[in-house]
Design a protein around this motif. Structure first.
Motif, mmCIF file in Angstrom:
data_model
loop_
_atom_site.group_PDB
_atom_site.id
_atom_site.type_symbol
_atom_site.label_atom_id
_atom_site.label_comp_id
_atom_site.label_asym_id
_atom_site.label_seq_id
_atom_site.Cartn_x
_atom_site.Cartn_y
_atom_site.Cartn_z
ATOM 1 N N THR A 41 -7.439 1.053 -2.872
ATOM 2 C CA THR A 41 -7.838 -0.359 -2.807
ATOM 3 C C THR A 41 -6.786 -1.186 -2.080
ATOM 4 O OG1 THR A 41 -9.122 -0.151 -4.845
ATOM 5 C CG2 THR A 41 -8.454 -2.381 -4.204
ATOM 6 N N GLN A 42 -5.513 -0.949 -2.380
ATOM 7 C CA GLN A 42 -4.448 -1.685 -1.705
ATOM 8 C C GLN A 42 -4.441 -1.360 -0.215
ATOM 9 O OE1 GLN A 42 -2.373 -4.173 -2.832
ATOM 10 N NE2 GLN A 42 -1.870 -4.330 -0.664
ATOM 11 N N GLY A 43 -4.752 -0.131 0.127
ATOM 12 C CA GLY A 43 -4.837 0.251 1.534
ATOM 13 C C GLY A 43 -5.955 -0.496 2.245
ATOM 14 N N ALA B 94 -3.990 6.224 7.663
ATOM 15 C CA ALA B 94 -3.647 5.942 6.263
ATOM 16 C C ALA B 94 -4.899 5.873 5.408
ATOM 17 C CB ALA B 94 -2.858 4.639 6.156
ATOM 18 N N LEU B 95 -5.942 5.211 5.913
ATOM 19 C CA LEU B 95 -7.191 5.099 5.158
ATOM 20 C C LEU B 95 -7.854 6.460 4.978
ATOM 21 C CD1 LEU B 95 -8.657 1.821 6.673
ATOM 22 C CD2 LEU B 95 -7.479 2.113 4.488
ATOM 23 N N ARG B 96 -7.793 7.290 6.002
ATOM 24 C CA ARG B 96 -8.362 8.630 5.909
ATOM 25 C C ARG B 96 -7.624 9.458 4.860
ATOM 26 N NH1 ARG B 96 -6.983 13.206 7.735
ATOM 27 N NH2 ARG B 96 -5.459 12.474 9.249
ATOM 28 N N ALA C 275 1.176 7.022 2.418
ATOM 29 C CA ALA C 275 2.310 6.109 2.229
ATOM 30 C C ALA C 275 3.116 5.984 3.511
ATOM 31 C CB ALA C 275 3.196 6.608 1.083
ATOM 32 N N LYS C 276 3.366 7.101 4.179
ATOM 33 C CA LYS C 276 4.143 7.057 5.421
ATOM 34 C C LYS C 276 3.403 6.278 6.519
ATOM 35 C CE LYS C 276 7.356 10.297 6.355
ATOM 36 N NZ LYS C 276 8.456 9.533 5.997
ATOM 37 N N PHE C 277 2.091 6.464 6.614
ATOM 38 C CA PHE C 277 1.323 5.719 7.619
ATOM 39 C C PHE C 277 1.333 4.219 7.315
ATOM 40 C CE2 PHE C 277 -0.980 9.755 8.823
ATOM 41 C CZ PHE C 277 -0.539 9.763 10.135
ATOM 42 N N ALA D 127 0.839 -1.207 0.000
ATOM 43 C CA ALA D 127 0.000 0.000 0.000
ATOM 44 C C ALA D 127 0.874 1.257 0.000
ATOM 45 C CB ALA D 127 -0.938 -0.005 1.201
ATOM 46 N N ALA D 128 1.942 1.230 0.785
ATOM 47 C CA ALA D 128 2.873 2.371 0.795
ATOM 48 C C ALA D 128 3.462 2.573 -0.593
ATOM 49 C CB ALA D 128 3.974 2.147 1.831
ATOM 50 N N ASP D 129 3.858 1.472 -1.232
ATOM 51 C CA ASP D 129 4.395 1.554 -2.597
ATOM 52 C C ASP D 129 3.364 2.116 -3.570
ATOM 53 O OD1 ASP D 129 6.874 0.549 -1.882
ATOM 54 O OD2 ASP D 129 6.393 -1.514 -2.477
ATOM 55 N N ALA D 130 2.111 1.681 -3.435
ATOM 56 C CA ALA D 130 1.052 2.151 -4.335
ATOM 57 C C ALA D 130 0.831 3.651 -4.167
ATOM 58 C CB ALA D 130 -0.243 1.381 -4.076
ATOM 59 N N HIS D 131 0.879 4.128 -2.935
ATOM 60 C CA HIS D 131 0.721 5.568 -2.711
ATOM 61 C C HIS D 131 1.930 6.340 -3.227
ATOM 62 C CE1 HIS D 131 -3.103 5.823 -0.658
ATOM 63 N NE2 HIS D 131 -2.778 4.729 0.026
ATOM 64 N N ALA D 132 3.128 5.789 -3.067
ATOM 65 C CA ALA D 132 4.317 6.444 -3.605
ATOM 66 C C ALA D 132 4.236 6.533 -5.133
ATOM 67 C CB ALA D 132 5.578 5.692 -3.173
ATOM 68 N N LEU D 133 3.750 5.462 -5.766
ATOM 69 C CA LEU D 133 3.562 5.482 -7.218
ATOM 70 C C LEU D 133 2.530 6.540 -7.610
ATOM 71 C CD1 LEU D 133 4.028 4.335 -10.064
ATOM 72 C CD2 LEU D 133 2.247 2.647 -9.561
#
Length: 178
Positions: A81-83, A103-105, A128-130, A43-49
């Motif tokens: 979605t990954q989160g 993170a979800l928020r 991503a950090k959360f 999920a962190a990777d997906a947000h970084a992307l």
């Protein structure tokens, strides 16, 4: 021996069945934490992307802007979605870290911003950090429950790697010019 199993080559050291069950339970719980750590790292990777993709929207390349916006918005939806998948893995592991709800928020805020045509990079970077923090927490629990197990060590490495990519995403929100 009243339900006890002798260990260490017929020595007098015994481990009752309940002890063996506890060990199996701990390994099972450790495996759940390993999976949750991996899901949060993803999920962190997906947000970084998504941060990277939205940086292209802010500073388009040769591609048609509509295509870039569409792909960036898809990246936002995929990250959300990954989160959700990561949060579910945490729930299955039986924990609820505050980092997960945060993170979800942030992911929901990023998705809303993307859909409204706003810049969601900051919200994605925070999400991503959360998620990276949640990955670290799960990996730590897995290491405590299963010290020295390769899976727990791999989960820790994935969490640390995701954290580094998050740092890059945060730097991108600061350095990627619009």
């Amino acid at each position: 021996m009243n339900g006890a199993t002798t260990v260490a080559n017929s020595s007098s050291v015994t481990c009752p069945r309940s002890c063996k069950q506890d060990q199996r339970d701990e390994r099972h719980i450790a495996a759940l934490h390993v999976e949750a750590a991996r899901q949060h790292a993803a999920a962190a990777d997906a947000h970084a992307l998504a941060v990277e993709m939205h940086s292209e929207v802010v500073a388009p390349s040769e591609e048609a802007p509509d295509t870039i916006v569409f792909e960036a918005n898809n990246a936002s939806a995929d990250a959300a979605t990954q989160g959700d998948t990561a949060a579910e893995a945490s729930s299955i592991a039986g924990v609820s870290f505050s980092e997960i709800s945060e993170a979800l928020r942030e992911a929901a805020d990023a998705l809303r911003q993307a859909e409204d045509g706003e810049d969601p990079r900051d919200a994605h970077a925070v999400a991503a950090k959360f998620h990276a923090a949640a990955a670290r927490l799960h990996a730590g629990v897995a290491e405590v429950l299963a010290p020295g197990r390769e899976e727990a060590e791999d989960a820790r490495a994935e969490a640390e790697s995701a954290a580094m990519r998050c740092d890059d995403a945060v730097a991108c929100t600061l350095d990627c010019s619009s």
